[in-house]
Design a protein around this motif. Sequence first.
Motif, PDB file in Angstrom:
ATOM      1  N   SER A  17       0.827  -1.208   0.000  1.00 56.68           N
ATOM      2  CA  SER A  17       0.000   0.000   0.000  1.00 56.68           C
ATOM      3  C   SER A  17       0.859   1.255   0.000  1.00 56.68           C
ATOM      4  O   SER A  17       1.898   1.306   0.663  1.00 56.68           O
ATOM      5  CB  SER A  17      -0.924   0.012   1.217  1.00 56.68           C
ATOM      6  N   SER A  45      -3.659  -1.193  -1.222  1.00 56.31           N
ATOM      7  CA  SER A  45      -4.460   0.029  -1.211  1.00 56.31           C
ATOM      8  C   SER A  45      -3.610   1.227  -1.615  1.00 56.31           C
ATOM      9  O   SER A  45      -2.381   1.210  -1.506  1.00 56.31           O
ATOM     10  CB  SER A  45      -5.079   0.259   0.171  1.00 56.31           C
ATOM     11  N   SER A  46      -4.286   2.258  -2.088  1.00 52.38           N
ATOM     12  CA  SER A  46      -3.658   3.538  -2.433  1.00 52.38           C
ATOM     13  C   SER A  46      -2.498   3.395  -3.421  1.00 52.38           C
ATOM     14  O   SER A  46      -1.447   3.999  -3.260  1.00 52.38           O
ATOM     15  CB  SER A  46      -3.168   4.252  -1.177  1.00 52.38           C
ATOM     16  N   ASN A  71      -6.900  -6.312   0.386  1.00 53.01           N
ATOM     17  CA  ASN A  71      -7.248  -4.901   0.474  1.00 53.01           C
ATOM     18  C   ASN A  71      -6.917  -4.189  -0.840  1.00 53.01           C
ATOM     19  O   ASN A  71      -5.747  -4.015  -1.179  1.00 53.01           O
ATOM     20  CB  ASN A  71      -6.489  -4.249   1.628  1.00 53.01           C
ATOM     21  N   SER A  73      -8.535  -1.141  -1.359  1.00 54.05           N
ATOM     22  CA  SER A  73      -9.161   0.158  -1.103  1.00 54.05           C
ATOM     23  C   SER A  73      -8.330   1.304  -1.677  1.00 54.05           C
ATOM     24  O   SER A  73      -7.134   1.168  -1.913  1.00 54.05           O
ATOM     25  CB  SER A  73      -9.369   0.359   0.402  1.00 54.05           C
ATOM     26  N   ARG A  74      -9.018   2.453  -1.881  1.00 49.18           N
ATOM     27  CA  ARG A  74      -8.376   3.700  -2.328  1.00 49.18           C
ATOM     28  C   ARG A  74      -7.615   3.555  -3.640  1.00 49.18           C
ATOM     29  O   ARG A  74      -6.474   3.975  -3.767  1.00 49.18           O
ATOM     30  CB  ARG A  74      -7.460   4.242  -1.243  1.00 49.18           C
ATOM     31  N   ASN A  75      -8.248   2.949  -4.627  1.00 44.99           N
ATOM     32  CA  ASN A  75      -7.685   2.831  -5.963  1.00 44.99           C
ATOM     33  C   ASN A  75      -8.667   3.416  -6.966  1.00 44.99           C
ATOM     34  O   ASN A  75      -9.568   4.155  -6.595  1.00 44.99           O
ATOM     35  CB  ASN A  75      -7.354   1.366  -6.269  1.00 44.99           C
ATOM     36  N   ASP A 100     -11.592  -5.709   0.902  1.00 45.53           N
ATOM     37  CA  ASP A 100     -11.810  -4.277   1.086  1.00 45.53           C
ATOM     38  C   ASP A 100     -11.708  -3.569  -0.262  1.00 45.53           C
ATOM     39  O   ASP A 100     -10.637  -3.523  -0.867  1.00 45.53           O
ATOM     40  CB  ASP A 100     -10.771  -3.715   2.059  1.00 45.53           C
ATOM     41  N   LEU A 101     -12.826  -3.024  -0.716  1.00 40.51           N
ATOM     42  CA  LEU A 101     -12.898  -2.280  -1.973  1.00 40.51           C
ATOM     43  C   LEU A 101     -13.324  -0.838  -1.733  1.00 40.51           C
ATOM     44  O   LEU A 101     -13.749  -0.149  -2.656  1.00 40.51           O
ATOM     45  CB  LEU A 101     -13.893  -2.958  -2.925  1.00 40.51           C
ATOM     46  N   ALA A 102     -13.190  -0.364  -0.502  1.00 39.06           N
ATOM     47  CA  ALA A 102     -13.652   0.974  -0.128  1.00 39.06           C
ATOM     48  C   ALA A 102     -12.910   2.060  -0.888  1.00 39.06           C
ATOM     49  O   ALA A 102     -11.739   1.925  -1.233  1.00 39.06           O
ATOM     50  CB  ALA A 102     -13.460   1.183   1.373  1.00 39.06           C
ATOM     51  N   LEU A 103     -13.622   3.158  -1.138  1.00 40.03           N
ATOM     52  CA  LEU A 103     -13.069   4.377  -1.716  1.00 40.03           C
ATOM     53  C   LEU A 103     -12.389   4.161  -3.064  1.00 40.03           C
ATOM     54  O   LEU A 103     -11.276   4.621  -3.294  1.00 40.03           O
ATOM     55  CB  LEU A 103     -12.112   5.042  -0.725  1.00 40.03           C
ATOM     56  N   ASN A 104     -13.063   3.454  -3.950  1.00 37.89           N
ATOM     57  CA  ASN A 104     -12.583   3.286  -5.318  1.00 37.89           C
ATOM     58  C   ASN A 104     -13.373   4.202  -6.227  1.00 37.89           C
ATOM     59  O   ASN A 104     -14.592   4.282  -6.146  1.00 37.89           O
ATOM     60  CB  ASN A 104     -12.732   1.831  -5.772  1.00 37.89           C
TER      61      ASN A 104
END
Length: 131
Positions: A17, A45-46, A71, A73-75, A100-104
């Motif tokens: 990440s 993530s990120s 995880n 997330s954030r991609n 975790d797929l949050a904030l895509n």
Amino acid sequence: ALLNLPMITHLKELDLSETARGSEFLTLFAVGLASLKHLVWLGLSSLSLKAEEILVLSRSLSSLESLEHLNFSRNFIGQQGMIALANTNFARMSRLTALDLALNDLGPSQSARGCGRAAADLCNSAASQGP
């Protein structure tokens, strides 16, 4: 080197990440990913991952039979990335309990309805793989 993943097959956790790697690195990483048979936790993530990188990575993910937490997330996965993940063979990943797929970023030109279907398919696929 990190890309010589067969040399660290005992690894259980790997977090890349926020490492700002390019797509060429991720392509090479995906090739070695299958050798990490004991990997339980993978953090990606990120990384500004887009659908193309998700497609490349998803081809190797199903070989990670010990994986419990993934995880992404954030991609910038978007609808096509969700479809690529939905087509991953989660049947082999029976231990996966956290995705975790949050904030895509789904992007303004993509259909939220279409991505919603892909996400639902993905969740249903993972849920149906229970013990």
